[in-house]
Design an enzyme around this catalytic site. Sequence first.
Site, PDB file in Angstrom:
ATOM      1  N   ASP A 177      50.904  26.468 -15.734  1.00 23.36           N
ATOM      2  CA  ASP A 177      51.727  26.436 -14.842  1.00 23.36           C
ATOM      3  C   ASP A 177      51.480  28.508 -15.932  1.00 23.36           C
ATOM      4  O   ASP A 177      51.559  28.512 -16.422  1.00 23.36           O
ATOM      5  CB  ASP A 177      52.813  26.177 -15.014  1.00 23.36           C
ATOM      6  CG  ASP A 177      54.275  26.165 -13.766  1.00 23.36           C
ATOM      7  OD1 ASP A 177      53.754  27.292 -12.459  1.00 23.36           O
ATOM      8  OD2 ASP A 177      54.566  25.324 -13.183  1.00 23.36           O
TER       9      ASP A 177
HETATM   10  C1  BGC Z   1      55.920  27.583 -10.075  1.00 23.67           C
HETATM   11  C2  BGC Z   1      54.371  26.815  -9.756  1.00 23.67           C
HETATM   12  C3  BGC Z   1      53.057  27.968  -8.889  1.00 23.67           C
HETATM   13  C4  BGC Z   1      53.284  29.048  -9.576  1.00 23.67           C
HETATM   14  C5  BGC Z   1      52.037  30.090  -9.408  1.00 23.67           C
HETATM   15  C6  BGC Z   1      55.425  28.922 -11.128  1.00 23.67           C
HETATM   16  O1  BGC Z   1      56.063  29.390 -11.437  1.00 23.67           O
HETATM   17  O2  BGC Z   1      55.699  27.029 -11.211  1.00 23.67           O
HETATM   18  O3  BGC Z   1      54.412  25.656  -8.920  1.00 23.67           O
HETATM   19  O4  BGC Z   1      52.211  26.893  -8.522  1.00 23.67           O
HETATM   20  O5  BGC Z   1      54.266  29.508  -9.860  1.00 23.67           O
HETATM   21  O6  BGC Z   1      52.794  31.125  -8.450  1.00 23.67           O
END
Ligand code: BGC
Length: 820
Positions: A240
Amino acid sequence: MAEAAQDRTGDTADRAREAAVEAALGRLGLDAKASLLSGQGMWSLPALPEIGLESLVMSDGPIGVRGVHWTADDPSVALPSPTALAATWDPELARRAGVLLAQEARRKGVHVLLAPTVNLHRSPLGGRHFEAYSEDPYLTGRIGTGYVSGVQSGGVGTTVKHFVANDAETDRFTVDNVVSERALRELYLAPFEAIVENARPWGIMTAYNSVNGTTMTEHRYLVNEVLRGEWGFDGFNVSDWMAARSTADAITGGLDVAMPGPQTVYGPALAQAVRDGDVPESAVDAAVRNVLRLAARVGILEGAGPVVTEPPADVDGEALARETARRSFVLVRNEERGGAPALPLRPGTVALAGAAARDARVLGGGSATVFPAHIVSPLDGLTAALPEGALTYALGADPNEELAVADQGFTLNAVCYDAAGAVVGTGSSPNGQVQWMGDDLPEGVTHDNLHSVELTGTFTPRESGAHTFGIKGLGTFTLTVDNAVHFDGVQGAEKDDPFISFFGAPVERARVELTAGQTYEVSLRYVVEFPANIPMKVVGFALAHQEPQRDADELIAEAVEAARAADTAVVVVATTDRVESEGFDRTDLRLPGRQDDLVRAVAAANPNTVVVVNSGSPVELPWREDVAAVLLSWFPGQEGGAALADVLTGAHEPGGRLPTTWGSLADAPVVQVTPANGELPYTEGVFIGYRAWERAGRTPAYAFGHGLGYTDWEYESVEAAGSTVTVRLRNSGERAGREVVQVYLAPVEADAERPARWLAGFAAVEAGPGDSAEAVVEIPRRAFEIWDETAGGWAFVKGSYEIAAGRSLADRRVSTIVEA
Ligand code: BGC
């Protein structure tokens, strides 16, 4: 599933791709390999021309494809929220949604979609509840399988996320979720396992949180042993965003790619770790192999044929968004009024009320945000569908207790200046926001030449009165409205959160008298400061706004007046993006503002009151027994208002069934989302959602699986032969309909260690009035198994089981006993 089977490793095309991957890997030196595992920017990996590898591009997810810019310049089709998709109980519709998203991804040059989110609805307070499917792992796995199969059938990869137990937002970067192996296996891992088994995802995203003491980007046991070892996952594992914290522990823990870049724990740091002897080069090779395999699958590695050579036929995004929305709406109550159910609407006049009827909330906040080309509000949808003169509208109550994004009436651009005051570039600014992460900057702008950003443009109010303006973000700001400076100073942090400029609350800075219809100049200037606590350069701030606050009682009185004069009153109630979004959890389940008062007052004035609930996840409906009908519309996507008109007028029946129990916070058995001393113990074990409600002996407002259509069904019989359950039923109503036949399994001898019953399968049938139908439901072996912690494996629990089929967990119509 046939498609997945065809694509099993061992098939010729897979073998050819593997050969191309090995050849490419063999031609890369250590530095190039390490660089490929580290984001080159916010959304992509570096190209490696020496092996004919293009840059791999990723994008959120899950209800649309945003693309690589946080702007509305290249709009995206916005489908209904994931809770809505799950409410369709239709894996085939989820697959079709996936096909559309692949088409959107290809249009935007995206190779991998950062979706679906298959964490579970453990607590109704979870801030990203709207973004996950269900409280039930089986339903989640079925919908997720459909979705992943659809996206990948379009030649685009998915990253099933967030692996694992990222079920709440509070302290999400640091929380250690303490979960028993049994609860992990039976609940939280189960959807991931089902999707890996049935859809072979090309990617997975490891979560921010820890599980049982180890952060998920370093979780060797869950990633290397369970996901890859036991389940045979052969895709890539991406962190993530900013979740990767170490070099050696992450790479040996099975993390392939650290995102975003350019500064990550991989890249040069990883090459150095190999040179220092801290990391075996074979670990780097394994990760690179996974990335190259993904690149081969999506067709960006020279010499390797992509999995999909002919993309599926084009999908009409607007039509699919509308169909999905109406198929997701859950009619939880529909009482007789004047001899017929309140819905569909009878001919006559309609008094529509509620802020969200005009300014619909069609999607949830945070990284799931996309910018659709248009939004059909309930007011738009009903205006188009009803005869002229049949519809009135009153605001009634405004759920926005705080300032909200500056969208209605604003036209703003972001002009970038260097230190000398010269313009270096201009970007667009959707909703008064600037969110430029990493290299996502307007043309001509670099982190070196950027000194300040001015959001500048016009505002044409639709109401006269005192308009409130505010600022979201940290740093030095100058706010000018109608040529007068209203704020010139520094706005500080309320909390040391790296994402405060995205998820924090706006601060009120000015109140200005403005006249409806007149156009005013507005400017918010920000001197750029890069937050030190983020290993990435982020430019983020926003202009916030609130319309003149009219007397709340007066607003309600106006709506009541209109309701009294109409044949039917329709009230749309909603949550706001300060209630349901990413980055924080909810503190209660109440509807914000005076919306409960509005419903009560309208219902008292007109017995034929229909309430539409525009929220992504459960809210309390304390007046639900006092109104004629309640329709849950979730965050319905860009065509939500058109779909609502389809359903209210009866052109289509509402097709949804609850994917999650709806009840009050006081009664909800599992609510805890706040860690103590860094830990959040999942003390309830396998008892979440309806499993917990049943164990606690509590009756929720609306049971799991509940949802009415516009016809009636009589269940006639259920038979079980082996793993096949056949349910016969008849459409006993007066119009054609679709029924989701749900099959629940219950041990006959109550067993305190196991839930009273659980969803074991489902299938939908369609039938005309008076016609019979047969639902054939396959019960997976896993439905009879539990995870045996002592033996460390699945154990089939023999004994007598009741197999019950019906309309919801609480409305089981026919049953039979089987010996397993
Ligand atoms: C989120 C993810 C997301 C990523 C990119 C993170 O803060 O938890 O679900 O894909 O950001 O935007």
